[in-house]
Design an enzyme around this catalytic site. Structure first.
Site, mmCIF file in Angstrom:
data_model
loop_
_atom_site.group_PDB
_atom_site.id
_atom_site.type_symbol
_atom_site.label_atom_id
_atom_site.label_comp_id
_atom_site.label_asym_id
_atom_site.label_seq_id
_atom_site.Cartn_x
_atom_site.Cartn_y
_atom_site.Cartn_z
ATOM 1 N N VAL A 40 -23.980 76.312 -64.749
ATOM 2 C CA VAL A 40 -25.302 76.710 -64.095
ATOM 3 C C VAL A 40 -26.297 75.645 -63.423
ATOM 4 O O VAL A 40 -27.026 76.138 -62.722
ATOM 5 C CB VAL A 40 -26.252 77.471 -65.338
ATOM 6 C CG1 VAL A 40 -26.910 76.339 -66.217
ATOM 7 C CG2 VAL A 40 -27.258 78.393 -64.804
ATOM 8 N N TYR A 41 -25.880 74.408 -63.317
ATOM 9 C CA TYR A 41 -26.607 73.264 -62.790
ATOM 10 C C TYR A 41 -26.315 73.344 -61.364
ATOM 11 O O TYR A 41 -25.004 73.147 -60.783
ATOM 12 C CB TYR A 41 -26.030 72.006 -63.338
ATOM 13 C CG TYR A 41 -26.374 71.700 -64.811
ATOM 14 C CD1 TYR A 41 -27.331 72.439 -65.412
ATOM 15 C CD2 TYR A 41 -25.912 70.628 -65.450
ATOM 16 C CE1 TYR A 41 -27.676 72.090 -66.814
ATOM 17 C CE2 TYR A 41 -26.191 70.352 -66.569
ATOM 18 C CZ TYR A 41 -26.971 71.152 -67.537
ATOM 19 O OH TYR A 41 -27.337 70.882 -68.893
#
Length: 344
Positions: free
Chosen positions: A61-62
């Site tokens: 998700v980064y």
């Protein structure tokens, strides 16, 4: 660099690890953390490896996978010299199959992470958040398949409630599936909630803590002080709404204590705050981030020395808060405390 066992596993990890959330940063949250490209990331990885820091933490998700991609480029040609920790489970899209840890989602997420990281294995795969919709047997049997295939070496969780972590450990024991050996948690001098339930559970069950945001979302850098505005360069201007909350007066009391101990030791405020964490029970590794080489070298100065018991006591007293029920009587009443003394 000191190396520690990760919980009850055979994996040895450095006392400090590097958080790659600053790699390829984009968007209101991750863009404020940093946006190192592959060349900059490679230099930071070089410094880490020279100092013995060989564990690098990221997540799908980064920055929509960009962190994993940049990390993969930065470690190219030296995969066997590093350990990769990544996380999955948080939403990466708007579709019904773009979040959670169902069998299909977990397998697809691992395959996608392996492609972005340009590797054939993930050393520590952590479930980024508890997914109440996926049965624990489905989750753990899928992890078993991934471990047996050699695509995942060790499993862990992040930001899990204690009951859910214990349920997973019990199911793994019952069926002979891989146990969670790591819990990536928020823990700092201004955020000690981990100590109430999760730390005793970790000590009892052999789950090592991988600590995120050891400087309390940038509040313990030494730049935020009583009666002074937040510095213009602080990321709090853009990201405070995402940060774990803290009462301002409590923060200032902790910073005052850090100042006093830093003056005694000749170390910086962040170095003292990180060193305090390294002396806490169950902590396997503290994840430090850096937007540039200077920040990284400063953080690396948190190891190789120890706070005295007197200095730890000063920091403990300034940062202590009364935990919520049912822990309150164990602190307030002698009979309760005698039955169940705190670990710290």
């Amino acid at each position: 660099m000191e190396y520690r066992q990760l919980g009850a596993s055979g994996l040895r990890v450095p006392a400090l690890s590097f958080g790659a959330g600053t790699f390829g940063g984009s968007g209101p949250l991750f863009g404020a953390w940093g946006n190192s490209d592959a060349d900059e990331a490679r230099k930071l990885v070089d410094i880490c490896l020279e100092a013995g820091v060989n564990l690098f933490d990221t997540a799908d998700v980064y920055s929509n996978g960009a962190s994993e991609q940049v990390l993969g480029q930065a470690i190219k040609g030296r995969r066997d010299a590093v350990l990769i920790s990544t996380k999955t489970g948080l939403p990466t899209g708007d579709g019904p199959g773009d979040w959670g840890v169902s069998r299909d989602r977990l397998i697809r997420a691992v395959e996608a992470a392996l492609r972005r990281l340009q590797t054939d294995r993930i050393d520590i795969l952590q479930l980024h958040a508890f997914d109440v919709s996926t049965p624990v047997e489905e989750l753990l049997s899928t992890l078993d398949v991934l471990v047996r295939a050699g695509k995942v070496r060790h499993a862990g969780v992040s930001n899990y409630p204690g009951w859910a972590l214990m349920k997973g450990l019990a199911a793994a024991e019952r069926h002979g599936w891989p146990r969670f050996v790591a819990h990536q948690v928020y823990y700092s001098l201004i955020g000690r909630a981990y100590e109430a339930d999760l730390m005793p559970l970790a000590a009892d069950q052999g789950v090592g803590a991988l600590v995120w945001s050891p400087l309390g979302w940038g509040r313990l850098t030494g730049k935020i002080r009583r009666d002074a505005p937040i510095p213009e360069a602080s990321r709090l201007h853009e990201t405070a709404q995402f940060a774990p909350p803290v009462d301002d007066e409590h923060l200032y009391l902790v910073v005052d204590a850090l100042d006093a101990v830093a003056a005694e030791t000749g170390k910086t405020v962040p170095q003292v705050a990180i060193n305090w964490l390294l002396q806490r029970p169950t902590v396997s590794s503290v994840i430090v981030g850096a937007r540039n080489e200077d920040q990284l070298r400063q953080n690396l100065g948190a190891v190789g020395w120890r706070l005295t018991s007197e200095q730890v006591a000063i920091l403990d007293a300034a940062s202590a808060v009364m935990p919520p029920y049912p822990h309150t009587p164990y602190r307030q009443q002698e009979g309760f405390a005698r039955l169940n003394p705190p670990l710290v």
